[in-house]
Design an enzyme around this catalytic site. Structure first.
Site, short mmCIF file in Angstrom:
data_model
loop_
_atom_site.label_atom_id
_atom_site.label_comp_id
_atom_site.label_asym_id
_atom_site.label_seq_id
_atom_site.Cartn_x
_atom_site.Cartn_y
_atom_site.Cartn_z
N HIS A 122 -0.19 2.82 -3.25
CA HIS A 122 -0.34 2.02 -2.03
C HIS A 122 0.43 0.70 -2.07
CE1 HIS A 122 -3.46 1.67 1.47
NE2 HIS A 122 -2.21 1.67 1.88
N ASP A 148 -9.17 2.52 3.98
CA ASP A 148 -9.04 2.56 2.52
C ASP A 148 -10.40 2.27 1.91
OD1 ASP A 148 -8.26 2.14 -0.18
OD2 ASP A 148 -6.38 1.19 0.41
N HIS A 163 -10.47 0.49 -0.73
CA HIS A 163 -10.21 -0.77 -1.43
C HIS A 163 -9.52 -1.77 -0.52
CE1 HIS A 163 -10.30 2.56 -4.38
NE2 HIS A 163 -11.02 1.71 -5.08
N ASP A 207 -7.38 -4.14 -1.60
CA ASP A 207 -6.01 -4.32 -2.09
C ASP A 207 -5.46 -5.71 -1.76
OD1 ASP A 207 -6.13 -1.77 -3.07
OD2 ASP A 207 -4.95 -0.85 -1.47
N HIS A 254 -0.69 -1.68 -6.96
CA HIS A 254 -1.22 -1.04 -5.76
C HIS A 254 -2.52 -1.71 -5.28
CE1 HIS A 254 -4.01 2.24 -7.81
NE2 HIS A 254 -4.20 1.03 -8.30
N ASP A 281 -5.20 5.45 3.21
CA ASP A 281 -5.33 5.85 1.81
C ASP A 281 -6.35 6.97 1.75
OD1 ASP A 281 -6.14 6.01 -0.94
OD2 ASP A 281 -5.44 3.96 -1.27
N ASP A 312 -8.32 7.82 -0.42
CA ASP A 312 -9.62 7.50 -1.02
C ASP A 312 -10.58 6.86 -0.01
OD1 ASP A 312 -9.09 4.72 -0.92
OD2 ASP A 312 -8.43 4.64 -3.01
N GLU A 316 -1.55 7.90 -1.91
CA GLU A 316 -2.46 8.05 -3.05
C GLU A 316 -3.04 9.46 -3.28
OE1 GLU A 316 -3.04 5.86 -5.43
OE2 GLU A 316 -2.53 3.87 -4.63
#
Length: 324
Positions: free
Chosen positions: A97, A122, A124, A126, A139, A241, A243, A286
């Site tokens: 990412h 996402d 996260h 980030d 990332h 993303d 995830d 990802e």
């Protein structure tokens, strides 16, 4: 915009777990197994990744391989800018990412006078920097790079001058300075953050939409509210993303997290968000087939990608009709 163009970024230099460089090929396998013609329908460009440097010693503990990442990101930013200037819609398929910083830089370079909004789907946030990162994985830093923030108030690391040199280069990629404002960032289903990130998100007043709100409101109402929040933005970039999906659907990614989106929720959300005529770029990242069983993550991601692409195509056709 007239058509979609695929930009394939196989770099995994910013990831902590190896294997996301194979994510795009896993998507292609899922496409073949489904009998889809997806990857024949669109022009695509494969961008340089420099993954060979993973076999070399890392000299930047608080921003691993940041020198090579900067080189990769210059190529991504240039490709995104060129695609937009040619009147095409860049659909970015990337390994890790960290690429998002370059995608955003490319958009801003193409439209320097426009106000950009970012929808970040996402697990996260980030929004770490070399000053706060617990892992050194880049990332986890694209939002901090694009926003031009260091979060020195919650510093835990002392990066060396060379790391700071390349970090500034990432922050000033394309157009110098921050690419968008914190009030023009929307976090969707982010749920795995560190204390330094939580403090910065609160200080910056970033809009944060969590899973219970998504389930309560549904994707269509949520999309309307997101775009109302971004009403002063001329353009919007959406980053997805994998995830962001619940870990029961997303084993094949580097950092799966529980309590995420179900597949149908992700499909509907991406479709509803991409119908807005201000969206100029979509990115998916990802996918890591080395962590997966039976290519399940790529199969799920490909279904989402198809639905997202259908929404983009419907909008582009509508724009073409209106412009005649």
């Amino acid at each position: 915009m007239k058509r979609i163009k695929l930009l394939e970024v196989r770099s995994e230099l910013g990831a902590g777990t190896r294997g996301s460089s194979m994510g795009i090929d896993a998507l292609r396998v899922a496409c073949l197994n489904k009998g889809s013609d997806y990857f024949r329908r669109f022009n695509s460009v494969v961008l340089p990744d420099l993954n060979h440097v993973l076999f070399e010693k890392n000299h930047f503990p608080f921003a691993k391989h940041i020198d090579s990442i900067y080189t990769v990101q210059k190529g991504i930013a240039s490709a995104v800018e060129q695609t937009l200037r040619f009147g095409e819609f860049p659909l970015v398929l990337a390994g890790d990412h960290s690429s998002a910083n370059a995608t955003i830089a490319g958009i801003k370079a193409a439209y320097p006078q426009k106000t950009l909004g970012v929808i970040w789907i996402d697990a996260h946030a980030d929004i770490h920097s070399p000053y706060t990162t617990p892992s050194g994985n880049v990332h986890g830093m694209p939002m901090a790079a694009s926003l031009g923030v260091d979060n020195l108030a919650h510093q835990r690391n002392i990066p060396d001058p060379e790391t700071i040199f390349f970090w500034r280069r990432l922050q000033n990629l394309g157009e110098p300075g921050p690419k968008f404002k914190p009030e023009h960032l929307v976090y969707v289903v982010v749920r795995d953050t560190e204390e330094e990130e939580d403090a910065l998100i609160e200080e910056l007043g970033i809009k944060w939409i969590k899973l219970p709100e998504i389930k309560a409101k549904g994707s269509r109402r949520l999309a309307r509210e997101i775009y109302e929040h971004l009403r002063f933005c001329d353009l919007v970039y959406i980053s997805f993303d994998v995830d962001s999906l619940d870990s029961s659907f997303s084993i094949g990614t580097g950092t799966p997290v529980e309590d995420g989106l179900y597949l149908s929720e992700a499909e509907n959300l991406c479709q509803d968000l991409l119908e807005n005529d201000r969206v100029v770029c979509f990115e998916m990242v990802e996918i890591n087939p080395t962590l997966d069983n039976g290519n399940t993550m790529a199969k799920n991601a490909f279904n989402i990608l198809e639905k997202a692409t259908e929404a983009i195509e419907r909008r582009l056709r509508m724009e073409e009709v209106v412009s005649r």
